[in-house]
Design an enzyme around this catalytic site. Structure first.
Site, PDB file in Angstrom:
ATOM      1  N   ARG A  93       4.210  -9.316  21.731  1.00  0.00           N
ATOM      2  CA  ARG A  93       4.381  -7.858  21.662  1.00  0.00           C
ATOM      3  C   ARG A  93       4.040  -7.211  23.006  1.00  0.00           C
ATOM      4  O   ARG A  93       4.677  -6.245  23.427  1.00  0.00           O
ATOM      5  CB  ARG A  93       3.515  -7.280  20.529  1.00  0.00           C
ATOM      6  N   ARG A 103      -8.206  -5.435  13.927  1.00  0.00           N
ATOM      7  CA  ARG A 103      -7.665  -4.270  13.186  1.00  0.00           C
ATOM      8  C   ARG A 103      -7.532  -4.576  11.695  1.00  0.00           C
ATOM      9  O   ARG A 103      -7.071  -5.628  11.311  1.00  0.00           O
ATOM     10  CB  ARG A 103      -6.293  -3.896  13.748  1.00  0.00           C
ATOM     11  N   LYS A 129      -2.736   4.415  19.381  1.00  0.00           N
ATOM     12  CA  LYS A 129      -1.747   5.465  19.070  1.00  0.00           C
ATOM     13  C   LYS A 129      -1.881   5.947  17.619  1.00  0.00           C
ATOM     14  O   LYS A 129      -1.945   7.148  17.369  1.00  0.00           O
ATOM     15  CB  LYS A 129      -0.312   4.944  19.302  1.00  0.00           C
ATOM     16  N   ARG A 140      -2.661  -6.888   9.290  1.00  0.00           N
ATOM     17  CA  ARG A 140      -1.214  -6.961   9.458  1.00  0.00           C
ATOM     18  C   ARG A 140      -0.761  -8.383   9.798  1.00  0.00           C
ATOM     19  O   ARG A 140      -1.445  -9.086  10.539  1.00  0.00           O
ATOM     20  CB  ARG A 140      -0.782  -6.019  10.596  1.00  0.00           C
ATOM     21  N   ARG A 153      11.107   3.042  22.216  1.00  0.00           N
ATOM     22  CA  ARG A 153      10.458   1.893  22.848  1.00  0.00           C
ATOM     23  C   ARG A 153      11.378   1.193  23.841  1.00  0.00           C
ATOM     24  O   ARG A 153      10.981   0.164  24.406  1.00  0.00           O
ATOM     25  CB  ARG A 153      10.073   0.903  21.760  1.00  0.00           C
TER      26      ARG A 153
END
Ligand code: ADP
Ligand code: AMP
Length: 221
Positions: free
Chosen positions: A171, A127, A13, A160, A88
């Site tokens: 998550r 990431r 996203k 992160r 969400r």
């Protein structure tokens, strides 16, 4: 265009949002980025957000809606808005509808980027992002030109805190339980178009599908 960009964590996203904003010029609002900035500032609110974020849980609706309502009010522009990571939950979607209704505005589309669970775990553990400009990379799939340095800012990329395999599983569970129902919520709305794009393709192909879908949506508005 006012668009909600959805999909599981790691679907792409943020990566695609930046490209769509370059192409279509709308404002980009990422709830995760807003919350991370608040967290980094060390405020009492930031510490509260961190309790949930670090555990891979959703931040309670009341807190999210209050922060995002302000952000949307200050950011909604004639060129439109791309909401990334919000809403969400169905309660958040209802609050967004109420806010837009009150302002005489509406959503034009919901775009869902799909990806499967194994790919998501690999993407999220790999990431890395720039602490200055927020540009997102991947150690294997979207590498910076120089080892671990941002192409634009030349600073060390960071990982992160919530991008560990254990937190990712939490998550994903939150996504399946609380966020997937939001897709059904929008599919029941007559004036909101829902578009699904296969996120399990090379990034440029995902962008091409998204651009095609949004251009089509624009002609139908
Ligand atoms: P999200 O915002 O949905 O959580 P990101 O855009 O941050 O996802 O992407 C998650 C990770 O996957 C990042 O490291 C990014 O570089 C990488 N990535 C994004 N899209 C693709 C893709 N199509 N193929 C491979 N890796 C991707
Ligand atoms: P993201 O950057 O979208 O992956 O979001 C990172 C974390 O921020 C999530 O795991 C949640 O803890 C929190 N978060 C972001 N957006 C929302 C939202 N709309 N509702 C609840 N929590 C959120």
């Amino acid at each position: 265009m006012r668009i909600v960009l959805m999909g599981p964590p790691g679907a792409g996203k943020g990566t695609q949002a930046k490209r769509l904003v370059d192409k279509f010029g709308m404002a980009h609002l990422s709830s995760g980025d807003i919350f991370r900035a608040e967290k980094a500032g060390g405020s009492a609110l930031g510490q509260k957000l961190a309790e949930y974020m670090d555990a891979g849980q959703l931040v309670p609706d009341q807190i999210v809606v209050e922060i995002m309502a302000k952000a949307i009010t200050s950011c909604d522009s004639p060129a439109g808005l791309l909401l990334d990571g919000f809403p969400r939950t169905v309660a958040q979607a209802e609050a967004l509808d109420a806010q837009l209704d009150q302002a005489g505005k509406s959503l034009d589309g919901v775009v869902v980027i799909t990806a499967d669970e194994d790919e998501i775990v690999e993407r999220i553990t790999g990431r890395r992002s720039c602490p200055d400009c927020g540009k997102v990379y991947h150690v294997k799939y979207l590498r910076p030109q120089n080892d671990n340095l941002c192409d634009k800012c030349n600073v060390q990329l960071v990982q992160r805190a919530d991008d560990t395999e254990e937190v990712i599983r939490q998550r994903l569970a939150a996504y399946n339980r609380q966020t997937e129902p939001v897709i059904a919520y929008y599919r029941g709305r007559p004036n909101v178009q829902t578009l699904f794009v296969n996120g399990t393709q090379p990034p440029d192909n995902v962008t091409a599908d998204l651009v095609r879908g949004l251009e089509q949506l624009k002609t139908e508005m």
